[in-house]
Design an enzyme around this catalytic site. Structure first.
Site, PDB file in Angstrom:
ATOM      1  CB  CYS A   1       6.281  12.165  34.759  1.00  0.00           C
ATOM      2  SG  CYS A   1       5.139  11.884  33.418  1.00  0.00           S
TER       3      CYS A   1
ATOM      4  CB  CYS B   1     -30.512  26.838  39.920  1.00  0.00           C
ATOM      5  SG  CYS B   1     -31.859  25.980  39.141  1.00  0.00           S
TER       6      CYS B   1
ATOM      7  CE1 TYR C   1     -32.781  26.262  43.159  1.00  0.00           C
ATOM      8  CE2 TYR C   1     -33.137  28.326  44.336  1.00  0.00           C
ATOM      9  CZ  TYR C   1     -33.049  27.631  43.144  1.00  0.00           C
ATOM     10  OH  TYR C   1     -33.209  28.280  41.953  1.00  0.00           O
TER      11      TYR C   1
HETATM   12  C1  LIG Z   1       7.635   3.329  35.131  1.00  0.00           C
HETATM   13  C2  LIG Z   1       6.626   4.382  35.493  1.00  0.00           C
HETATM   14  C3  LIG Z   1       5.628   4.703  34.592  1.00  0.00           C
HETATM   15  C4  LIG Z   1       4.686   5.687  34.907  1.00  0.00           C
HETATM   16  N1  LIG Z   1       3.714   5.975  33.994  1.00  0.00           N
HETATM   17  C5  LIG Z   1       2.806   6.940  34.267  1.00  0.00           C
HETATM   18  C6  LIG Z   1       1.832   7.308  33.299  1.00  0.00           C
HETATM   19  O1  LIG Z   1       1.782   6.764  32.200  1.00  0.00           O
HETATM   20  N2  LIG Z   1       0.947   8.280  33.609  1.00  0.00           N
HETATM   21  C7  LIG Z   1       0.987   8.911  34.834  1.00  0.00           C
HETATM   22  O2  LIG Z   1       0.158   9.793  35.082  1.00  0.00           O
HETATM   23  N3  LIG Z   1       1.907   8.591  35.774  1.00  0.00           N
HETATM   24  C8  LIG Z   1       2.817   7.630  35.517  1.00  0.00           C
HETATM   25  N4  LIG Z   1       3.766   7.318  36.447  1.00  0.00           N
HETATM   26  C9  LIG Z   1       3.728   8.011  37.759  1.00  0.00           C
HETATM   27  C10 LIG Z   1       4.308   9.435  37.666  1.00  0.00           C
HETATM   28  O3  LIG Z   1       5.566   9.391  37.046  1.00  0.00           O
HETATM   29  C11 LIG Z   1       4.406  10.027  39.073  1.00  0.00           C
HETATM   30  O4  LIG Z   1       3.141   9.959  39.693  1.00  0.00           O
HETATM   31  C12 LIG Z   1       4.830  11.504  39.031  1.00  0.00           C
HETATM   32  O5  LIG Z   1       5.985  11.673  38.250  1.00  0.00           O
HETATM   33  C13 LIG Z   1       5.074  12.020  40.462  1.00  0.00           C
HETATM   34  O6  LIG Z   1       5.469  13.368  40.417  1.00  0.00           O
HETATM   35  P1  LIG Z   1       6.022  14.110  41.713  1.00  0.00           P
HETATM   36  O7  LIG Z   1       6.134  15.545  41.335  1.00  0.00           O
HETATM   37  O8  LIG Z   1       5.210  13.752  42.887  1.00  0.00           O
HETATM   38  O9  LIG Z   1       7.469  13.499  41.999  1.00  0.00           O
HETATM   39  P2  LIG Z   1       8.698  13.183  41.044  1.00  0.00           P
HETATM   40  O10 LIG Z   1       8.417  13.446  39.629  1.00  0.00           O
HETATM   41  O11 LIG Z   1       9.166  11.842  41.434  1.00  0.00           O
HETATM   42  O12 LIG Z   1       9.785  14.280  41.485  1.00  0.00           O
HETATM   43  C14 LIG Z   1      10.419  14.251  42.717  1.00  0.00           C
HETATM   44  C15 LIG Z   1      11.816  14.823  42.572  1.00  0.00           C
HETATM   45  O13 LIG Z   1      12.294  15.154  43.879  1.00  0.00           O
HETATM   46  C16 LIG Z   1      13.693  14.931  43.905  1.00  0.00           C
HETATM   47  N5  LIG Z   1      14.109  14.788  45.312  1.00  0.00           N
HETATM   48  C17 LIG Z   1      13.763  13.800  46.186  1.00  0.00           C
HETATM   49  N6  LIG Z   1      14.279  14.069  47.408  1.00  0.00           N
HETATM   50  C18 LIG Z   1      14.957  15.233  47.299  1.00  0.00           C
HETATM   51  C19 LIG Z   1      15.690  16.032  48.210  1.00  0.00           C
HETATM   52  N7  LIG Z   1      15.832  15.694  49.478  1.00  0.00           N
HETATM   53  N8  LIG Z   1      16.269  17.172  47.757  1.00  0.00           N
HETATM   54  C20 LIG Z   1      16.145  17.556  46.464  1.00  0.00           C
HETATM   55  N9  LIG Z   1      15.441  16.836  45.550  1.00  0.00           N
HETATM   56  C21 LIG Z   1      14.848  15.710  45.974  1.00  0.00           C
HETATM   57  C22 LIG Z   1      13.868  13.656  43.089  1.00  0.00           C
HETATM   58  O14 LIG Z   1      15.184  13.571  42.596  1.00  0.00           O
HETATM   59  C23 LIG Z   1      12.816  13.846  41.984  1.00  0.00           C
HETATM   60  O15 LIG Z   1      13.394  14.394  40.829  1.00  0.00           O
HETATM   61  C24 LIG Z   1       4.745   6.351  36.157  1.00  0.00           C
HETATM   62  C25 LIG Z   1       5.763   6.052  37.076  1.00  0.00           C
HETATM   63  C26 LIG Z   1       6.698   5.084  36.748  1.00  0.00           C
HETATM   64  C27 LIG Z   1       7.790   4.781  37.734  1.00  0.00           C
END
Ligand SMILES: Cc1cc2nc3c(=O)[nH]c(=O)nc-3n(C[C@H](O)[C@H](O)[C@H](O)COP(=O)(O)OP(=O)(O)OC[C@H]3O[C@@H](n4cnc5c(N)ncnc54)[C@H](O)[C@@H]3O)c2cc1C
Length: 546
Positions: free
Chosen positions: A122, A16, A63
């Site tokens: 993470c 399709c 369709y």
């Molecule tokens: C305890 C716990 C367990 C988890 N378990 C899971 C799981 O099993 N599976 C899963 O899928 N997810 C899990 N998560 C969620 C997952 O870790 C997050 O969703 C993911 O890491 C988010 O990624 P990100 O890239 O958005 O931000 P992050 O990985 O948080 O990265 C952001 C980065 O930006 C930096 N930053 C912030 N502001 C500034 C600035 N102004 N200048 C420079 N750097 C800066 C920070 O230092 C940080 O390193 C868990 C979270 C926690 C807290």
């Protein structure tokens, strides 16, 4: 050329798709992508051809064409001719790395700015450290308590310091393999420092101004504190500091029983603490289906974890090492005391120090960055992805969004974010896994809903494991029998949910699940049994759902 997306009903196979592509080509369309799975075709038409002619041709081919959307074409970026970078990324977590790698593959000059540890939440303080310690906790728990007669196991006192050291070594190894080493491998810059915007085109870090053609804000989120009187004066723990403890506390109180609170609470219960989970709501995981909340509550209580629900938090105080949480429950005052107190009441976006107003980037009422369907912020050169947008807080969502940012910001592809089917797992034991709509959400969306609820004691894998507290729930459209949602509490629910995700994403029906072979004595067989439960009493089936 103008670019369009048209919804099409009636395509059922790749044949399709080819037919629709030919039909569109005949009216003058170019770059056609038809998908029977998504029920749509995306194509370009020269300015002198109206989209109505495409619609008519699809109709004539039998369709059913539906809604038409004009897609705004973004120019593919001319790389490297001005500015310090093509893409400047703030943050170095899952969203940032995925965007950086893809953008380098497009040929872009990329830099990443990180104020903390490379790899973000993470690998350093989230998924990896919590899951490795959860596994250790499970093994300790099974050594103490198992459901089989004749097995003689025992567990001594847990030595947390070496366990945490082993966890730290794993974190460091994975950080190196999955993040740090990739920086040179792909060839982008890492800048150590905190970034803030100074205007719509410029970021400042360590006093140095950097310009770029596009920016990605991927700064993640941090634990947030609830407004409870006295909390800031006590030595409370967050998910980050709890995972660094060197001694298992005698008692641990957890304020907040979302997925992080529940996982970490059960971890310390399994390591030997007496754990109390406390929450405001009357029901655990209240946004989930009630059967899921009931099943996990039953499991936690059976394991000996204390639950305090419907609590109004009055105040928190500390006397010596003891933290006291004063609450009112059902009009009665209650005090919960413990050596350690974990606050796990949600996470707030890391936007405070970014000076977003200078860049014209709008935030929502929780200070999350607002993005449109293309992951773009209110400043068309600035994108955001991952936890900082307060979407589903999972690393695979962050990485997916980072990839879309690269496709749109660098590749000029105008890809829409599609978060309609996001699986979620809570790694407790039994674990909780869900995908798609809850029964309530399906009804709110106007579906006539049919559900099947299969208690775990009807699933052979659970029976032989001798762990039968749990449930499988399927939510289906009563008219088409398409599977809309799957919700599970069982051991290994997280392994089962991927099959369910495919079923929901690709519109499989209850009949499809019934007709597919499911390996006997796997937990995934529960999906098939739950499908059979729509019109059969599974307790009357022979083995193998025959
Ligand atoms: C305890 C716990 C367990 C988890 N378990 C899971 C799981 O099993 N599976 C899963 O899928 N997810 C899990 N998560 C969620 C997952 O870790 C997050 O969703 C993911 O890491 C988010 O990624 P990100 O890239 O958005 O931000 P992050 O990985 O948080 O990265 C952001 C980065 O930006 C930096 N930053 C912030 N502001 C500034 C600035 N102004 N200048 C420079 N750097 C800066 C920070 O230092 C940080 O390193 C868990 C979270 C926690 C807290």
């Amino acid at each position: 050329m103008n670019k369009f997306k048209i919804n099409i009903q009636g395509m059922t196979c790749t044949g399709c798709e080819e037919h629709v592509a030919v039909v569109l080509e005949n009216v003058g369309a170019k770059n056609i992508e038809a998908s029977f799975r998504r029920g749509e075709a995306v194509f370009e038409l020269p300015d002198n051809i109206g989209v109505e002619s495409a619609k008519k041709a699809i109709d004539k081919a039998k369709y059913q064409p539906g809604e038409i959307e004009e897609i705004q074409s973004e120019e593919k970026m001319v790389l490297g001719d001005e500015g310090d970078y093509d893409l400047l990324i703030i943050g170095s977590g899952g969203a940032a790395f995925s965007a950086a790698i893809k953008s380098v593959e497009y040929g872009a000059k990329v830099a990443m700015i990180e104020r903390g540890t490379v790899g973000g939440t993470c690998v350093n303080i989230g998924c990896v450290p919590s899951k490795t310690l959860l596994r250790a906790g499970e093994i300790n728990h099974l050594a103490k308590v198992n459901p089989f007669i004749g097995l003689q196991t025992s567990a001594g006192e847990v030595k947390l310091a070496p366990l945490v050291k082993q966890k730290d070594e794993l974190v460091s190894e994975l950080r190196k393999q999955k993040y740090v080493n990739l920086i040179d491998e792909y060839g982008f810059d890492l800048i150590d420092g905190e970034a803030k915007f100074v205007d719509v085109n410029t970021v400042e870090v360590n006093g140095k101004k950097l310009s770029a053609k596009r920016f990605l804000i991927a700064t993640g989120a941090s634990p947030s504190l609830p407004p409870i009187s006295g909390l800031e004066e006590v030595d409370y723990l967050t998910s980050t500091t709890l995972l660094e403890l060197k001694k298992v506390p005698k008692r641990l109180t957890v304020i907040g029983s979302g997925y992080i609170g529940m996982e970490l609470g059960q971890l310390f219960h399994n390591l030997g603490s007496e754990v109390t989970l406390m929450q405001r709501s009357e029901r655990l995981l209240k946004e989930y289906d009630p059967e899921i909340s009931e099943a996990i509550e039953k499991a936690l209580i059976e394991q000996g974890i204390n639950l305090v629900k419907g609590a109004t938090f009055e105040r928190v105080e500390q006397e010596g090492q003891i933290k006291k949480v004063h609450v009112t429950v059902d009009g009665k005052e209650k005090v919960v005391e413990s050596e350690q107190l974990l606050v796990a009441t949600g996470r707030r976006p890391n936007t405070d120090t970014l000076n977003l107003s200078a860049a014209g980037v709008e935030v929502g009422n929780r200070k999350e960055i607002l993005i449109n369907d293309y992951a773009r912020t209110s400043n068309e050169k600035i994108y955001a992805a991952g936890d900082v947008t307060l979407g589903p807080q999972f690393v695979y969502v962050a990485a997916y969004e980072g990839g879309i940012v690269s496709d749109n910001a660098i590749g000029g592809l105008n890809k829409k974010l599609d978060l309609s089917v996001v699986p979620g797992v809570t790694f407790t034991n039994p674990s909780i896994a869900t995908v798609g709509l809850t029964e309530e959400q399906a009804k709110e969306q106007g579906y006539e809903v049919k559900t099947s609820v299969l208690p775990l004691d009807a699933v052979p894998r659970a029976i032989v494991n001798r762990e039968t507290t749990g449930v499988f729930k399927l939510v289906a459209d009563a008219n088409t029998l398409k599977v809309l949602g799957v919700h599970i509490v069982s051991e290994n629910a997280g392994e089962v949910i991927y099959a369910a995700t495919l079923a929901v994403k690709f519109g499989l029906t209850v009949e499809d699940l019934k007709e597919s072979l499911a390996p006997y004595l796997t937990m995934a067989e529960g999906l098939k049994l739950a499908a059979l439960t729509f019109d059969k009493d599974v307790s009357k089936l022979s083995c193998c759902a025959g």
